[in-house]
Every structure is written in C-alpha cells, then in structure tokens.
Design an enzyme around this catalytic site. Sequence first.
Site, short mmCIF file in Angstrom:
data_model
loop_
_atom_site.label_atom_id
_atom_site.label_comp_id
_atom_site.label_asym_id
_atom_site.label_seq_id
_atom_site.Cartn_x
_atom_site.Cartn_y
_atom_site.Cartn_z
N GLU A 140 26.35 -4.93 -8.83
CA GLU A 140 26.54 -6.36 -8.56
C GLU A 140 25.64 -6.83 -7.42
O GLU A 140 25.56 -8.05 -7.15
CB GLU A 140 28.01 -6.64 -8.22
CG GLU A 140 28.44 -6.36 -6.80
CD GLU A 140 28.54 -4.88 -6.46
OE1 GLU A 140 28.72 -4.56 -5.27
OE2 GLU A 140 28.44 -4.03 -7.38
N HIS B 137 25.44 -0.21 -6.09
CA HIS B 137 26.11 -1.48 -6.39
C HIS B 137 25.35 -2.29 -7.45
O HIS B 137 24.39 -2.99 -7.12
CB HIS B 137 26.24 -2.32 -5.11
CG HIS B 137 27.26 -1.80 -4.17
ND1 HIS B 137 28.55 -2.26 -4.13
CD2 HIS B 137 27.19 -0.83 -3.22
CE1 HIS B 137 29.23 -1.62 -3.20
NE2 HIS B 137 28.42 -0.72 -2.64
N CYS C 241 30.84 2.93 -6.32
CA CYS C 241 30.83 3.36 -4.92
C CYS C 241 32.06 4.21 -4.57
O CYS C 241 32.18 5.32 -5.03
CB CYS C 241 30.68 2.14 -4.01
SG CYS C 241 30.10 2.55 -2.36
#
Length: 355
Positions: A334, A332, A247
């Site tokens: 995660e 993202h 990001c």
Amino acid sequence: MKAYLILEDGSMYEGKSVGADKNVVSEIVFNTSMTGYLEVLTDPSYAGQAVVMTYPLIGNYGVCYDDKESNRPWVDAFIVRELSEFASNFRNEDSVQNLLKSNNIPCISGIDTRDLTKRLREYGTMNGMIVCESSFDMAQITQRINEYRVKGVVKKTSTEKIYTLPGNKKRVVLMDFGAKKSIAKELQKRGCEVIVVPYDTCAADIINLRPDGIMLSNGPGDPKENTAIIKEIKKLYDTDIPIFAICLGHQLMALATGADTYKLKYGHRGGNHPVKDLETGRTYISSQNHGYAVDESTLDKNVCVPAFINVNDSTNEGLRYINKNIFTVQYHPEASPGPGDSSYLFDKFMKMMED
C-alpha cells in the site's frame, strides 16, 4: 531552546528543540524516504520509536491531513537536520511544528543526521534520550536509556472496537495490529467491505463474520511478544479462508506455523528498498518499515517457501504457503509513502477470494 540527543553508547548530539519541550526515552531508528514525513509520523508501526529522517530538509511542503495513516502521530520523537519554517504547497494545511507540539511530541533539529545514521548503521539500532534541559544527571539518563524496552505497542495502536468500512463486493476482515489507513483504502478501492477488528479478536469471532478473506495488518514491536495473537492466527491458518498478511502480520503468520523471527541490525525503513520476486525474477522497489525479519532457515518447506527476498541484504521479504490460499509480504504494497510497484498484490488477493 537547546536540546540534546544522548545515545546508549554515550555519544551526544546537540540541536534545537522545535517540537514539544519534554524529555523522552525511545528506540532510535532512521528512515531514508525523501518525502512522506506525515505518513511516517502517523504510521502506528513507529510506536515506541524516535525517527531520524536522513533527508536533510523536512517540512517544506507542510502538512495535508488527508495523507495521515492514522488519527494521530505515533512516534515518540522526531529527529531532523533542518525543519523548514515555511511550507510551500497548494495542499498545505498546517506545519510540522504545530502538528508535533499539539500532540506533545518532541523534535530536535540542527544535528548531523548523516553522522547519526552512519552510527546506527555501524553499531545497530540503539536506545536514546532527547533532553530538553540545560542541565541533567548523566548517570540517571544512562540508567533510563538502558532500561527502556518497546513493549505493549500492538495493544496501544489497535482499534478498541469493531467498525465497518462500506463496500459491495468481497467482505474482508482486517485484523488491526496497528494498521495503516492505506491498507483499508486499497481494499475499498477494489470494492471490498472491510470489517476492522481489534488485535485480540479470537479466530472463532472472525470466522463467524463469514469473511471472503482475512487481512493481517502491519504493526509495531517484537512479533514474539504477541503469543495470544499467534495462537489465534494458527486457527485461521487451519481454515480455507484466503489470507493476505503485511509486515508484522507476515511475521506473526510465520511464527504461527512454526518458523522463527529475529531482530535486524538496524531494520529497513524507507521508500527505496528493492525486493525480488523469486518466481518471476522481477525486482520491485518497495516501501518498508520493520526492525524484525523471518528466519528462512527455520521454515518448514512443507508449510511455506520464500516468495520474495531483499536485494540489498537477502533477508526474507515474503512467503507462499503450500496448498493454502495464503501469501504474506514483509514490505508495504500500500506504500504511503513510497512507490506503488507492489499494489498488484491487492489484486492478487482479490483473485484468491473470487476463486
């Protein structure tokens, strides 16, 4: 108690105050996730912003503090169609209302979030003000809205001191620009020792920690504001240490290597964004939260090449660096909230460090 959302274009939405009763000016953005409102509230990337949730019912499963992405909520304000008064979930520990009030964050409910979201999509992200008063000076409010800028939020959200999360395999230095906890969790899950360092840690100090790899985290705000950080990242690029960036970290690495970034009309925020791997042709559903993107036309093809694109609008979603153990993604992996399609990228990072 009545509350009002006033936008910079002069439009006004009337609702009910269900959080802290205070006025706040912020940048108004929307998130399309159907679940994960606690993770959204506690994501440091939202610092300086007020979040509109497009899903019409929020709070119905309450709050489980194990799901927090940081130690506190970072949003300036929360805007919803309906905030449930009752929570039904075996993991529930608290209500969204209590969470917001205890952290002095205003929330307005009962407004037409569909109309608000369509306005932001048509005219772009804009500043606005939540007013929890029955009477107000419109000229003064308009001035405050027009003067507002999101600034200094990386410093605000980063850790103030170095700390270490235990592991017995590879040592990873995580540069905290407003990092979500899930990034460190994914590294620890793979046995990594994670040394989390403040945003302004110099490259020499990071190298002296003798890491097997370096992680550049997500974070809030305009990437171009971080000029000192960009210079240090260029020094890290010049080493042979494997680097994985997510990001804001992805944008900062691009800026450090000569590319440019620009602000998107209304950004990508939600858990349903399709991204295509340009090498394999495979498409993944991703979790995203960003208002800026890397300008592919400014890339030096001898330095890096596009690795992923957004299927919806063809914006850049990742870069592969030539003759370097470096790769970066805009989305993202995660997740939290969102699909885990891209968690394999952490395995790719592990293999880079092992090789």
